[in-house]
Design a protein around this motif. Structure first.
Motif, PDB file in Angstrom:
ATOM      1  N   VAL A  56       0.858  -1.184   0.000  1.00 53.30           N
ATOM      2  CA  VAL A  56       0.000   0.000   0.000  1.00 53.30           C
ATOM      3  C   VAL A  56       0.895   1.235   0.000  1.00 53.30           C
ATOM      4  CG1 VAL A  56      -1.943  -1.112   1.159  1.00 53.30           C
ATOM      5  CG2 VAL A  56      -0.171  -0.029   2.521  1.00 53.30           C
TER       6      VAL A  56
ATOM      7  N   TRP B 148       0.867   6.872   2.245  1.00 60.52           N
ATOM      8  CA  TRP B 148      -0.100   7.834   2.779  1.00 60.52           C
ATOM      9  C   TRP B 148      -1.384   7.199   3.308  1.00 60.52           C
ATOM     10  CZ3 TRP B 148      -4.379   7.032  -0.033  1.00 60.52           C
ATOM     11  CH2 TRP B 148      -4.238   6.605  -1.354  1.00 60.52           C
ATOM     12  N   VAL B 149      -1.523   5.869   3.273  1.00 60.18           N
ATOM     13  CA  VAL B 149      -2.766   5.247   3.748  1.00 60.18           C
ATOM     14  C   VAL B 149      -2.889   5.368   5.265  1.00 60.18           C
ATOM     15  CG1 VAL B 149      -2.892   3.625   1.827  1.00 60.18           C
ATOM     16  CG2 VAL B 149      -1.785   2.931   3.948  1.00 60.18           C
ATOM     17  N   THR B 150      -4.094   5.157   5.739  1.00 55.91           N
ATOM     18  CA  THR B 150      -4.334   5.266   7.178  1.00 55.91           C
ATOM     19  C   THR B 150      -3.637   4.131   7.928  1.00 55.91           C
ATOM     20  OG1 THR B 150      -6.332   3.919   7.097  1.00 55.91           O
ATOM     21  CG2 THR B 150      -6.598   6.292   6.774  1.00 55.91           C
TER      22      THR B 150
ATOM     23  N   ARG C  35      -5.582   0.883   7.524  1.00 55.31           N
ATOM     24  CA  ARG C  35      -5.360   0.198   6.241  1.00 55.31           C
ATOM     25  C   ARG C  35      -3.975  -0.440   6.211  1.00 55.31           C
ATOM     26  NH1 ARG C  35      -4.628  -2.937   3.040  1.00 55.31           N
ATOM     27  NH2 ARG C  35      -4.884  -2.826   0.797  1.00 55.31           N
ATOM     28  N   ASN C  36      -2.994   0.216   6.780  1.00 57.58           N
ATOM     29  CA  ASN C  36      -1.647  -0.330   6.836  1.00 57.58           C
ATOM     30  C   ASN C  36      -1.625  -1.602   7.679  1.00 57.58           C
ATOM     31  OD1 ASN C  36       1.071  -0.170   6.051  1.00 57.58           O
ATOM     32  ND2 ASN C  36       1.620   0.582   8.075  1.00 57.58           N
TER      33      ASN C  36
ATOM     34  N   SER D  48      -3.055  -4.427   5.766  1.00 55.65           N
ATOM     35  CA  SER D  48      -2.075  -4.885   4.788  1.00 55.65           C
ATOM     36  C   SER D  48      -1.031  -5.807   5.423  1.00 55.65           C
ATOM     37  CB  SER D  48      -1.377  -3.682   4.146  1.00 55.65           C
ATOM     38  OG  SER D  48      -0.343  -4.100   3.303  1.00 55.65           O
TER      39      SER D  48
END
Length: 66
Positions: free
Chosen positions: A37, A40-42, A45-46, A49
């Motif tokens: 990812v 810059w993802v939240t 979300r990280n 992942s």
């Protein structure tokens, strides 16, 4: 995991499919795929992942025939 092949075709690859392909090549070592990812993802979300990547790796290790 989903792998995008040229011309924007997307295929779902399962750990069993991936390890079957890896075992056919009989490598000295192999690398797992990762759910990558952007930076810059939240944080949520990280984390998803990372968890998905670890589950994939665990499944591949369980299927490793070495």
């Amino acid at each position: 995991m989903y792998i995008e092949i040229q011309f924007c075709q997307i295929f779902q690859v399962k750990p069993s499919d991936y390890m079957e392909l890896v075992s056919c090549m009989k490598p000295n070592l192999w690398a797992s795929l990762a759910d990558e990812v952007p930076a810059w993802v939240t944080e949520k979300r990280n984390k998803i992942s990372v968890d998905r990547t670890l589950r994939w790796l665990d499944a591949c290790i369980a299927l490793d025939t070495v």
